[in-house]
Scaffold this motif. Sequence first.
Motif, mmCIF file in Angstrom:
data_model
loop_
_atom_site.group_PDB
_atom_site.id
_atom_site.type_symbol
_atom_site.label_atom_id
_atom_site.label_comp_id
_atom_site.label_asym_id
_atom_site.label_seq_id
_atom_site.Cartn_x
_atom_site.Cartn_y
_atom_site.Cartn_z
ATOM 1 N N THR A 167 44.142 30.880 33.621
ATOM 2 C CA THR A 167 44.622 30.871 35.004
ATOM 3 C C THR A 167 43.600 30.187 35.904
ATOM 4 O O THR A 167 42.437 29.999 35.516
ATOM 5 C CB THR A 167 44.860 32.298 35.510
ATOM 6 N N PHE A 168 44.021 29.813 37.106
ATOM 7 C CA PHE A 168 43.128 29.132 38.036
ATOM 8 C C PHE A 168 41.901 29.977 38.337
ATOM 9 O O PHE A 168 40.764 29.483 38.309
ATOM 10 C CB PHE A 168 43.879 28.820 39.336
ATOM 11 N N GLU A 169 42.131 31.274 38.618
ATOM 12 C CA GLU A 169 41.005 32.151 38.947
ATOM 13 C C GLU A 169 40.043 32.284 37.773
ATOM 14 O O GLU A 169 38.815 32.302 37.952
ATOM 15 C CB GLU A 169 41.513 33.538 39.364
ATOM 16 N N ALA A 170 40.592 32.369 36.559
ATOM 17 C CA ALA A 170 39.732 32.503 35.376
ATOM 18 C C ALA A 170 38.906 31.234 35.158
ATOM 19 O O ALA A 170 37.715 31.292 34.835
ATOM 20 C CB ALA A 170 40.580 32.804 34.146
ATOM 21 N N LYS A 171 39.541 30.067 35.341
ATOM 22 C CA LYS A 171 38.811 28.804 35.195
ATOM 23 C C LYS A 171 37.676 28.706 36.205
ATOM 24 O O LYS A 171 36.558 28.284 35.875
ATOM 25 C CB LYS A 171 39.767 27.627 35.383
ATOM 26 N N GLU A 172 37.977 29.088 37.453
ATOM 27 C CA GLU A 172 36.957 29.002 38.490
ATOM 28 C C GLU A 172 35.824 29.988 38.233
ATOM 29 O O GLU A 172 34.654 29.683 38.476
ATOM 30 C CB GLU A 172 37.587 29.281 39.868
ATOM 31 N N GLY A 189 33.847 28.501 35.317
ATOM 32 C CA GLY A 189 33.140 27.317 35.795
ATOM 33 C C GLY A 189 31.979 27.666 36.700
ATOM 34 O O GLY A 189 30.879 27.108 36.572
ATOM 35 N N GLY A 190 32.208 28.597 37.624
ATOM 36 C CA GLY A 190 31.132 29.010 38.523
ATOM 37 C C GLY A 190 29.995 29.691 37.794
ATOM 38 O O GLY A 190 28.811 29.423 38.055
ATOM 39 N N GLY A 191 30.338 30.571 36.854
ATOM 40 C CA GLY A 191 29.307 31.278 36.102
ATOM 41 C C GLY A 191 28.477 30.335 35.248
ATOM 42 O O GLY A 191 27.242 30.434 35.208
ATOM 43 N N VAL A 239 28.914 28.314 43.347
ATOM 44 C CA VAL A 239 29.196 29.398 44.300
ATOM 45 C C VAL A 239 30.593 29.230 44.880
ATOM 46 O O VAL A 239 31.347 30.198 45.040
ATOM 47 C CB VAL A 239 28.132 29.409 45.425
ATOM 48 N N HIS A 240 30.967 27.985 45.184
ATOM 49 C CA HIS A 240 32.316 27.724 45.709
ATOM 50 C C HIS A 240 33.382 28.110 44.688
ATOM 51 O O HIS A 240 34.430 28.676 45.048
ATOM 52 C CB HIS A 240 32.441 26.243 46.070
ATOM 53 N N ASP A 241 33.132 27.814 43.393
ATOM 54 C CA ASP A 241 34.062 28.228 42.339
ATOM 55 C C ASP A 241 34.220 29.746 42.316
ATOM 56 O O ASP A 241 35.343 30.266 42.175
ATOM 57 C CB ASP A 241 33.559 27.747 40.975
ATOM 58 N N LEU A 242 33.121 30.449 42.431
ATOM 59 C CA LEU A 242 33.176 31.917 42.413
ATOM 60 C C LEU A 242 33.896 32.455 43.645
ATOM 61 O O LEU A 242 34.553 33.503 43.579
ATOM 62 C CB LEU A 242 31.759 32.488 42.334
ATOM 63 N N GLN A 243 33.791 31.748 44.755
ATOM 64 C CA GLN A 243 34.537 32.149 45.948
ATOM 65 C C GLN A 243 36.034 31.912 45.755
ATOM 66 O O GLN A 243 36.856 32.744 46.146
ATOM 67 C CB GLN A 243 34.032 31.372 47.167
ATOM 68 N N GLU A 244 36.383 30.786 45.139
ATOM 69 C CA GLU A 244 37.791 30.518 44.873
ATOM 70 C C GLU A 244 38.367 31.481 43.834
ATOM 71 O O GLU A 244 39.567 31.764 43.843
ATOM 72 C CB GLU A 244 37.969 29.079 44.397
ATOM 73 N N ALA A 245 37.507 31.975 42.943
ATOM 74 C CA ALA A 245 37.944 32.965 41.954
ATOM 75 C C ALA A 245 38.013 34.367 42.549
ATOM 76 O O ALA A 245 38.362 35.318 41.850
ATOM 77 C CB ALA A 245 36.998 32.957 40.757
ATOM 78 N N ARG A 246 37.650 34.483 43.833
ATOM 79 C CA ARG A 246 37.640 35.763 44.555
ATOM 80 C C ARG A 246 36.592 36.725 44.006
ATOM 81 O O ARG A 246 36.695 37.935 44.185
ATOM 82 C CB ARG A 246 39.038 36.417 44.515
ATOM 83 N N PHE A 247 35.612 36.177 43.314
ATOM 84 C CA PHE A 247 34.494 36.997 42.855
ATOM 85 C C PHE A 247 33.493 37.186 43.987
ATOM 86 O O PHE A 247 32.837 38.229 44.078
ATOM 87 C CB PHE A 247 33.821 36.314 41.658
#
Length: 288
Positions: free
Chosen positions: A64-69, A72-74, A198-206
Amino acid sequence: MFANYLIGLREGLEASLVVCILVAYLVKTDHRKALTPVWTGVGIAVAVSLAFGATLQFGTKDLTFEAKELIGGGLSIVAVALVTWMVFWMRRTARHLKAELHGKLDSALALGTGALVLTAFLAVGREGLETALIVWSAVDAADSGWDPLIGAVLGLLTSVVMGWLFYRGALRINLAKFFKWTGGMLVVVAAGILAYGVHDLQEARFLGGLADKAFDISESYPPDTWHATLLKGIFNFQPDPTVLQVAVWALYLIPTLALFLMPVRASRTAQAAAPAAKAEDAPVAEQG
């Protein structure tokens, strides 16, 4: 493309130097029969690194998009940690890398073929896995088609050619200065990767704060110009970063770059080993 070329060149040259030092030492000490297990270890390391890179690239396609982000962020943060460790490690050990590798190779020769394969695999595999992760993170952050990957491949190919020239004695550069300047540039690149992670983690709602923009010049910022491409490729600049992205970028870049550019205080061990492998001399230019 330039940032990824730099990553491929820097990481690839480290691996090339390691291989050339091992090969040159075996040739010089008349242990040519040991070259086969060394090259076997190098080949296994390259194969594992390519498999790791392919897993990163294709193993996340069906998520899913959130999982990818989130992944990717991690991984971007892990890549930044590896870049930081790598540039400081090379800054400290570049002057006695040759002596250190010779000591490991002598021990492996005494133990046999398996130890030689393992020594070459570990020496090159560490660089290969780092390269795969860092390049994947940089390509993911750049988000501009095949150009970043092409840049990284060109950097790796350049490093292979440079390694061969070192071995043949046709190329000599001050490795200490080379690693210092490329290391400083990699710290700048890593800051951009960290901000993008960090932006990826924000988009993942982490992480929160996705709507809190530090500034937004998207409407007046032409993304297809040469300077926009340059800023994106080197600094991972985006026209609408969040406050958290800018804060993390500054908090990483300023102290890390300042520490990296400080003069190195050589330890007693380094001082003892330095005469055996000066950075000013290409260590792999020796040949029997």
